[in-house]
Write an enzyme that holds these catalytic residues in place. Sequence first.
Site, PDB file in Angstrom:
ATOM      1  N   LYS A  45       0.847  -1.207   0.000  1.00  0.00           N
ATOM      2  CA  LYS A  45       0.000   0.000   0.000  1.00  0.00           C
ATOM      3  C   LYS A  45       0.877   1.250   0.000  1.00  0.00           C
ATOM      4  O   LYS A  45       2.084   1.177   0.297  1.00  0.00           O
ATOM      5  CB  LYS A  45      -0.896  -0.022   1.239  1.00  0.00           C
ATOM      6  CG  LYS A  45      -0.106   0.012   2.554  1.00  0.00           C
ATOM      7  CD  LYS A  45      -0.982  -0.257   3.758  1.00  0.00           C
ATOM      8  CE  LYS A  45      -0.146  -0.205   5.034  1.00  0.00           C
ATOM      9  NZ  LYS A  45      -0.943  -0.597   6.224  1.00  0.00           N
ATOM     10  N   TYR A 273      16.212  29.331   9.600  1.00  0.00           N
ATOM     11  CA  TYR A 273      15.202  30.122  10.303  1.00  0.00           C
ATOM     12  C   TYR A 273      15.453  30.177  11.808  1.00  0.00           C
ATOM     13  O   TYR A 273      15.721  29.155  12.441  1.00  0.00           O
ATOM     14  CB  TYR A 273      13.807  29.533  10.067  1.00  0.00           C
ATOM     15  CG  TYR A 273      13.310  29.690   8.657  1.00  0.00           C
ATOM     16  CD1 TYR A 273      13.103  30.953   8.106  1.00  0.00           C
ATOM     17  CD2 TYR A 273      13.037  28.577   7.871  1.00  0.00           C
ATOM     18  CE1 TYR A 273      12.639  31.096   6.808  1.00  0.00           C
ATOM     19  CE2 TYR A 273      12.560  28.716   6.579  1.00  0.00           C
ATOM     20  CZ  TYR A 273      12.365  29.978   6.049  1.00  0.00           C
ATOM     21  OH  TYR A 273      11.905  30.114   4.769  1.00  0.00           O
TER      22      TYR A 273
HETATM   23  C1  LIG Z   1      -0.171  -1.579   6.845  1.00  0.00           C
HETATM   24  C2  LIG Z   1      -0.748  -2.874   7.252  1.00  0.00           C
HETATM   25  C3  LIG Z   1       0.054  -3.974   7.499  1.00  0.00           C
HETATM   26  C4  LIG Z   1       1.559  -3.914   7.507  1.00  0.00           C
HETATM   27  O1  LIG Z   1       1.964  -3.624   8.804  1.00  0.00           O
HETATM   28  P1  LIG Z   1       3.540  -3.642   9.173  1.00  0.00           P
HETATM   29  O2  LIG Z   1       3.550  -3.431  10.624  1.00  0.00           O
HETATM   30  O3  LIG Z   1       4.098  -2.513   8.385  1.00  0.00           O
HETATM   31  O4  LIG Z   1       4.018  -4.947   8.729  1.00  0.00           O
HETATM   32  C5  LIG Z   1      -0.539  -5.184   7.785  1.00  0.00           C
HETATM   33  N1  LIG Z   1      -1.877  -5.284   7.829  1.00  0.00           N
HETATM   34  C6  LIG Z   1      -2.686  -4.248   7.625  1.00  0.00           C
HETATM   35  C7  LIG Z   1      -4.145  -4.420   7.709  1.00  0.00           C
HETATM   36  C8  LIG Z   1      -2.160  -2.985   7.342  1.00  0.00           C
HETATM   37  O5  LIG Z   1      -2.974  -1.958   7.140  1.00  0.00           O
END
Ligand SMILES: *Cc1c(COP(=O)(O)O)cnc(C)c1O
Length: 395
Positions: A45, A273
């Site tokens: 994702k 800044y």
């Molecule tokens: C993002 C996500 C993961 C991955 O989690 P990690 O801790 O990065 O391995 C697994 N399951 C779901 C439902 C997620 O949204």
Amino acid sequence: MEEVGITGGRGAPASSEAVIDLSAIAGNAAVARRLTSAAVMAVVKANAFGHGAVPVARAALAGGASWLGVASPAEALLLRNAGIEAPILAWLFHPSRDLRAAVCGDIQLSVSSAGHMGAVVAAARATGRTVAVHLKIDTGMARGGAAPEDWPDLVRTAYLHERAGLIDVRGVWSHLADSDDPVAALVPRQVARFEAAVALAERVGLRPSVRHLANSSAALHHPGTHFDMVRFGIGLYGVEPVPDHPTGLRGAMTLHAPIVQTRRVRAGTGVSYRHDYVTPTSTRLGLVPVGYADGLPRSASAHAQVWVGVERRPVAGRISMDQFVVDLGIRASEPDHVVVFGPGTGGEPTVAEWATWAGTIPHEVLTGIGARVRRRWIGAVPDLPPAACSEARHA
Ligand SMILES: *Cc1c(COP(=O)(O)O)cnc(C)c1O
């Protein structure tokens, strides 16, 4: 202050660049594969946590992952349309969404409410296809998923739709709240609730073959959570989810940036800044064209360091929108670029260190690296066979 000139042209990248090592991605998938007998889902994702969804998906599959997981159906279709044939699960969408395209693309869909079930069934009727679904139970995170009190109705409805040929309940799943905590007190409770939810689904006649609960930290450190599949996200990108217990993961992204200008300044010079940084000695400053608009957390300014070829040097003052200054010190040979972060094997900071400096988690830093940073993929990964054209099974 005296400006001493522009550097560059000595083989350094002319603009900021994230180099993604696909052999590290494949190797990290293989680490997960070795640590479990369950299937490995590569979670790609958010453009594979900023690493590039399609190349990363291919590398993860080559390394032994057999499923892909994304949040939205649109992310899933992007992978499918690139010719990737592996099973893909999408878990986050509004029940009013038209899911026909996802169903035609053989995307498996999460169902966590009567509303989501309605959307999936509507798409099944509209396309003439049976939709593979994964029913999601909330086992204690109170984020997504069916509330335990709604679960009996959800599984009974699912069973009726399955008998009618509209859906195929392929999976039951949930998500863990604290598996990266050394204590992980919630894990056993969530496992017990998950097992009870699966048992109830089976009692009404469902036969989910893919029960999944574990994220990266659980995949690597809690074998009792693995069931039929683990969902491997941050570990795939080479970040150890439990830093004190390394498992041999390799950081996949290295963020390089050129030094576009240097200048010599006196001791006591206030930089950037509000002059949060005052040069402790006479030194040379380098200007690096990466800022918080590119995902470098501004909140890391006071602690951050970058690699300048032979040593780490401090970020001088506040990270700005497009740029930051590095205190290079006085050196015999002037560096022409910096490594902002990388796997850490050459002395450069890691993304986990940047996350600590910013008071956040590596996931946020990686997914924040913006579109102005060019991506370049390196590392040998065997080619997958091209996707075959599949005929639509609906009118
Ligand atoms: C993002 C996500 C993961 C991955 O989690 P990690 O801790 O990065 O391995 C697994 N399951 C779901 C439902 C997620 O949204």
